[in-house]
Write a protein that holds these residues in place. Structure first.
Motif, mmCIF file in Angstrom:
data_model
loop_
_atom_site.group_PDB
_atom_site.id
_atom_site.type_symbol
_atom_site.label_atom_id
_atom_site.label_comp_id
_atom_site.label_asym_id
_atom_site.label_seq_id
_atom_site.Cartn_x
_atom_site.Cartn_y
_atom_site.Cartn_z
ATOM 1 N N ASP A 181 0.833 -1.211 0.000
ATOM 2 C CA ASP A 181 0.000 0.000 0.000
ATOM 3 C C ASP A 181 0.864 1.257 0.000
ATOM 4 O O ASP A 181 0.559 2.237 -0.696
ATOM 5 C CB ASP A 181 -0.931 0.007 1.224
ATOM 6 N N ALA A 182 1.954 1.225 0.761
ATOM 7 C CA ALA A 182 2.853 2.382 0.811
ATOM 8 C C ALA A 182 3.520 2.614 -0.541
ATOM 9 O O ALA A 182 3.670 3.764 -0.991
ATOM 10 C CB ALA A 182 3.904 2.178 1.904
ATOM 11 N N LEU A 183 3.926 1.543 -1.200
ATOM 12 C CA LEU A 183 4.565 1.679 -2.514
ATOM 13 C C LEU A 183 3.566 2.165 -3.563
ATOM 14 O O LEU A 183 3.920 2.974 -4.432
ATOM 15 C CB LEU A 183 5.180 0.350 -2.938
ATOM 16 N N HIS A 184 2.329 1.688 -3.483
ATOM 17 C CA HIS A 184 1.310 2.189 -4.413
ATOM 18 C C HIS A 184 1.060 3.683 -4.186
ATOM 19 O O HIS A 184 0.836 4.438 -5.143
ATOM 20 C CB HIS A 184 0.006 1.410 -4.241
ATOM 21 N N ALA A 185 1.104 4.111 -2.932
ATOM 22 C CA ALA A 185 0.883 5.530 -2.630
ATOM 23 C C ALA A 185 1.983 6.403 -3.237
ATOM 24 O O ALA A 185 1.762 7.577 -3.546
ATOM 25 C CB ALA A 185 0.807 5.728 -1.123
ATOM 26 N N GLN A 186 3.177 5.817 -3.402
ATOM 27 C CA GLN A 186 4.305 6.569 -3.972
ATOM 28 C C GLN A 186 4.349 6.480 -5.495
ATOM 29 O O GLN A 186 5.066 7.254 -6.141
ATOM 30 C CB GLN A 186 5.621 6.033 -3.398
ATOM 31 N N ALA A 187 3.620 5.522 -6.068
ATOM 32 C CA ALA A 187 3.655 5.317 -7.516
ATOM 33 C C ALA A 187 3.050 6.519 -8.239
ATOM 34 O O ALA A 187 2.055 7.102 -7.801
ATOM 35 C CB ALA A 187 2.901 4.045 -7.888
ATOM 36 N N THR A 188 3.657 6.872 -9.355
ATOM 37 C CA THR A 188 3.250 8.082 -10.069
ATOM 38 C C THR A 188 2.504 7.803 -11.370
ATOM 39 O O THR A 188 1.939 8.728 -11.962
ATOM 40 C CB THR A 188 4.485 8.934 -10.395
ATOM 41 N N ASP A 189 2.517 6.544 -11.832
ATOM 42 C CA ASP A 189 1.834 6.235 -13.087
ATOM 43 C C ASP A 189 1.433 4.761 -13.100
ATOM 44 O O ASP A 189 1.762 3.993 -12.182
ATOM 45 C CB ASP A 189 2.711 6.571 -14.297
ATOM 46 N N GLU A 190 0.726 4.378 -14.142
ATOM 47 C CA GLU A 190 0.222 3.009 -14.239
ATOM 48 C C GLU A 190 1.354 1.990 -14.257
ATOM 49 O O GLU A 190 1.262 0.916 -13.653
ATOM 50 C CB GLU A 190 -0.630 2.881 -15.499
ATOM 51 N N ARG A 191 2.441 2.345 -14.932
ATOM 52 C CA ARG A 191 3.597 1.434 -15.006
ATOM 53 C C ARG A 191 4.166 1.168 -13.623
ATOM 54 O O ARG A 191 4.458 0.014 -13.264
ATOM 55 C CB ARG A 191 4.653 2.059 -15.915
ATOM 56 N N SER A 192 4.300 2.203 -12.810
ATOM 57 C CA SER A 192 4.833 2.043 -11.452
ATOM 58 C C SER A 192 3.918 1.169 -10.609
ATOM 59 O O SER A 192 4.380 0.320 -9.844
ATOM 60 C CB SER A 192 5.020 3.408 -10.789
ATOM 61 N N HIS A 193 2.609 1.391 -10.725
ATOM 62 C CA HIS A 193 1.656 0.557 -9.987
ATOM 63 C C HIS A 193 1.789 -0.909 -10.403
ATOM 64 O O HIS A 193 1.739 -1.815 -9.556
ATOM 65 C CB HIS A 193 0.222 1.042 -10.230
ATOM 66 N N ARG A 194 1.966 -1.137 -11.702
ATOM 67 C CA ARG A 194 2.099 -2.512 -12.186
ATOM 68 C C ARG A 194 3.350 -3.181 -11.608
ATOM 69 O O ARG A 194 3.310 -4.346 -11.197
ATOM 70 C CB ARG A 194 2.168 -2.529 -13.712
ATOM 71 N N HIS A 195 4.447 -2.425 -11.535
ATOM 72 C CA HIS A 195 5.683 -2.993 -10.998
ATOM 73 C C HIS A 195 5.548 -3.354 -9.521
ATOM 74 O O HIS A 195 6.137 -4.337 -9.062
ATOM 75 C CB HIS A 195 6.843 -2.024 -11.209
ATOM 76 N N VAL A 196 4.785 -2.581 -8.780
ATOM 77 C CA VAL A 196 4.557 -2.911 -7.371
ATOM 78 C C VAL A 196 3.822 -4.246 -7.260
ATOM 79 O O VAL A 196 4.188 -5.116 -6.453
ATOM 80 C CB VAL A 196 3.766 -1.791 -6.665
ATOM 81 N N ASP A 197 2.801 -4.429 -8.071
ATOM 82 C CA ASP A 197 2.055 -5.688 -8.042
ATOM 83 C C ASP A 197 2.921 -6.867 -8.502
ATOM 84 O O ASP A 197 2.827 -7.974 -7.954
ATOM 85 C CB ASP A 197 0.808 -5.584 -8.921
ATOM 86 N N GLU A 198 3.759 -6.620 -9.478
ATOM 87 C CA GLU A 198 4.662 -7.678 -9.938
ATOM 88 C C GLU A 198 5.668 -8.037 -8.846
ATOM 89 O O GLU A 198 5.996 -9.227 -8.652
ATOM 90 C CB GLU A 198 5.382 -7.219 -11.209
ATOM 91 N N ALA A 199 6.167 -7.021 -8.137
ATOM 92 C CA ALA A 199 7.102 -7.268 -7.040
ATOM 93 C C ALA A 199 6.460 -8.135 -5.968
ATOM 94 O O ALA A 199 7.083 -9.071 -5.432
ATOM 95 C CB ALA A 199 7.578 -5.945 -6.445
ATOM 96 N N ARG A 200 5.198 -7.823 -5.645
ATOM 97 C CA ARG A 200 4.490 -8.623 -4.645
ATOM 98 C C ARG A 200 4.354 -10.071 -5.115
ATOM 99 O O ARG A 200 4.549 -11.017 -4.335
ATOM 100 C CB ARG A 200 3.098 -8.047 -4.374
ATOM 101 N N ASP A 201 4.048 -10.270 -6.381
ATOM 102 C CA ASP A 201 3.908 -11.618 -6.915
ATOM 103 C C ASP A 201 5.212 -12.402 -6.784
ATOM 104 O O ASP A 201 5.215 -13.558 -6.342
ATOM 105 C CB ASP A 201 3.482 -11.554 -8.383
ATOM 106 N N VAL A 202 6.329 -11.784 -7.150
ATOM 107 C CA VAL A 202 7.628 -12.467 -7.058
ATOM 108 C C VAL A 202 7.956 -12.786 -5.599
ATOM 109 O O VAL A 202 8.431 -13.881 -5.276
ATOM 110 C CB VAL A 202 8.745 -11.609 -7.686
ATOM 111 N N PHE A 203 7.688 -11.836 -4.712
ATOM 112 C CA PHE A 203 7.970 -12.055 -3.302
ATOM 113 C C PHE A 203 7.156 -13.226 -2.757
ATOM 114 O O PHE A 203 7.698 -14.122 -2.095
ATOM 115 C CB PHE A 203 7.665 -10.786 -2.497
#
Length: 567
Positions: free
Chosen positions: A491-513
């Motif tokens: 949630d904190a990383l999504h709050a810092q995300a500035t565009d759709e690409r950044s939001h997608r990378h946060v979700d991808e990071a969670r998946d890998v983790f």
């Protein structure tokens, strides 16, 4: 008659200048390396997995009985230091991106370890761009202009560091180059392209083709590399023994085979390096299913003075110097802070103490991750070396390390804390969000982090979950607790995300983790899954569930006719 290897097929996008690296001649060279060695690589990777299962079932980890004669034979030595590798008191590391390459070459270090492994997210563009940047640097052509700032970067050092390339480890594949649909081993791609294009130029420049070899787990894997070197030199008419390789001792199994690894590479060896962060990760992985006695505390508690780490580094120095090989110390990852001078001063004091300890222990040099640390590292070794280029003559006859010393988890002080759990989750997710965005070296909390950071963090979390460890605060590490902390960080990383690409990378990071830290079984590495799922060119990415066979496609080597080693 020996069959001619099939030509590799390029499945990645051909970006500008890629044709300078992916020439028909270079691809034919890769095909010969692959044809001669891919089968043995597959066998050795299978042997790794079988050995892990035996250890988890209770097999003792110990020095090898069948190679005792190699250890007891006092007559053999490795090759003498090669040109450009005599004095290695400070080595800087980093991926071969343009800006980092130029900064490393201007840093004042003696060696630059140009990294295709842990600090490079291995996207197709990054891998081939890295080859182009090295090709340009070796010929004095590398320049870079930062589009954001307009700042121009050029190599201005009169004596730039000696370049040593770290290819990807044996476990990884390169999905963008295939033969009969099978991805090539990434190690052979990285090594082969660099060697083919640059070996003779490096020799003409007064040095040679030099390498760091990562993630080895046995002397048989070192023997395979030695055979690759022998074939590659013969194919290009390079004198045998010109290649030199430093092996990172960053796996627990390799710590028990240091002498044998040097022996296998003795004509091509330039020493061993204490890859300490990956070593801790390997320790956890080796004993993943062997009970709570092997549970380690917060990684901040595992320092180089911890008994098992002390035993590992002292054994490395004594082994190297007995055989005339360089011993290179571990990473100093601090990134100086312009905003807070007090943070920088405190960190530099710690770096200074760390490098002074290594120099006093007999190491011949050490690693730093930032140009701002080069002077501190160099001064620490200057104080011990003086005008000498190394201290290969310093024999550590006082060192007597047993198998029990290397495995002594119970002697590791410290606790498992809630703060340690939060840190492992936070750093993993922040790094992974950058990694899936093709960034492999990432500054987080004033430390230059690479893939080893996630490997330690996610295996610790898996270990604490698997053994239901009780935190010092009283909470038990459960899936519910970890999921709650992961959600908070996401949630904190999504709050810092500035565009759709950044939001997608946060979700991808969670998946890998989640895939690498929270499953019933512990994956050997996070990188194969993350690479196949997110980092290869999108047309090649798998959309559905990913099986172990999908991750091991490069090991599906068909039987071939025997091939002459130098064919």
């Amino acid at each position: 008659m020996f069959s001619t290897p099939k030509a590799p097929r390029i499945k990645g996008t051909m970006h500008p200048r890629f044709d300078e690296i992916l020439t028909p001649e270079a691809l034919a060279f890769l095909a010969k390396l692959d044809g001669a060695h891919a089968g043995r690589r597959a066998e050795l990777l299978a042997a790794r997995r079988e050995r892990s299962k035996r250890v988890w079932a209770g097999e003792k980890v110990d020095f090898l009985a069948d190679t005792r004669s190699v250890r007891e034979d006092k007559s053999w030595k490795v090759a003498p230091p090669a040109p450009g590798l005599v004095d290695r008191r400070c080595e800087i590391t980093g991926p071969p991106t343009p800006k980092m390459s130029i900064n490393a070459l201007n840093s004042g270090a003696k060696v630059w370890m140009a990294d295709f492994e842990d600090s490079l997210a291995p996207s197709w563009r990054n891998v081939i761009d890295g080859q182009l940047n090295l090709r340009d640097a070796i010929r004095g052509h590398l320049e870079f202009t930062d589009e954001a700032s307009g700042k121009e970067y050029r190599v201005t050092a009169e004596t730039p560091p000696t370049i040593v390339v770290r290819p990807r480890g044996w476990r990884l594949c390169e999905k963008h180059i295939t033969i009969d649909g099978r991805p090539l081993p990434a190690a052979l791609v990285d090594f082969g392209l660099f060697f083919f294009h640059n070996a003779q130029q490096l020799i003409d420049n007064g040095a040679g083709p030099y390498f760091y070899l990562p993630k080895l787990e046995s002397h048989l894997e070192a023997r395979l590399w030695n055979d690759v070197f022998t074939q590659a030199q013969a194919l290009l008419g390079i004198p045998q023994g010109t290649i030199r390789a430093t092996v990172l001792i960053e796996t627990l199994p390799a710590a028990f085979e240091m002498e044998e690894i040097l022996y296998e590479l003795r004509d091509h060896s330039s020493g061993l390096n204490a890859g300490r962060w990956d070593y801790i990760f390997s320790y956890i992985k080796t004993f993943a299913y062997n009970g709570g006695d092997y549970v380690l505390p917060d990684r901040s508690s595992i320092t180089m003075t911890t008994p098992m780490m002390r035993a590992y580094t002292e054994l490395l120095v004594s082994t190297c110097h007995r055989r005339g090989a360089h011993a290179i110390g571990g990473m100093a990852a601090f990134v100086p802070s312009r905003a807070d001078q007090s943070v920088t001063e405190q960190a530099l004091a710690k770096v200074k103490a760390d490098k002074e300890r290594e120099a006093a222990d007999g190491f011949d040099g050490s690693w730093v991750a930032h140009p701002g640390l080069v002077a501190t590292c160099t001064q620490a070794f200057d104080a011990v070396l003086g005008d000498r280029p190394n201290q290969l003559d310093k024999q550590r006859d006082d060192v007597h390390v047993t198998a029990a010393d290397l495995i002594a988890a119970g002697a590791t002080p410290g606790k498992v804390t809630l703060e340690g759990l939060k840190t492992n989750i936070s750093v993993s997710l922040r790094y992974l969000a950058a990694w899936v965005n093709e960034q492999g070296a990432v500054a987080i909390d004033n430390l230059m982090e690479d893939a080893a950071t996630v490997e330690i963090s996610r295996t610790q979390i898996w270990q604490w979950l698997h053994h239901k460890v009780r935190l010092s605060e009283g909470l038990v590490v459960t899936p519910d607790l970890v999921n709650e902390l992961v959600k908070h960080e996401v949630d904190a990383l999504h709050a810092q995300a500035t565009d759709e690409r950044s939001h997608r990378h946060v979700d991808e990071a969670r998946d890998v983790f989640v895939e690498s830290a929270m499953g019933e079984d512990l994956p050997a590495f996070f990188t194969p899954y993350a690479y196949v799922r997110y980092l290869i060119d999108r047309p090649l990415q798998l959309r559905g569930p990913i099986s172990k066979d999908d991750l091991r496609m490069s090991e599906k080597v068909p039987p071939r006719e025997p091939q002459a080693a130098h064919n």
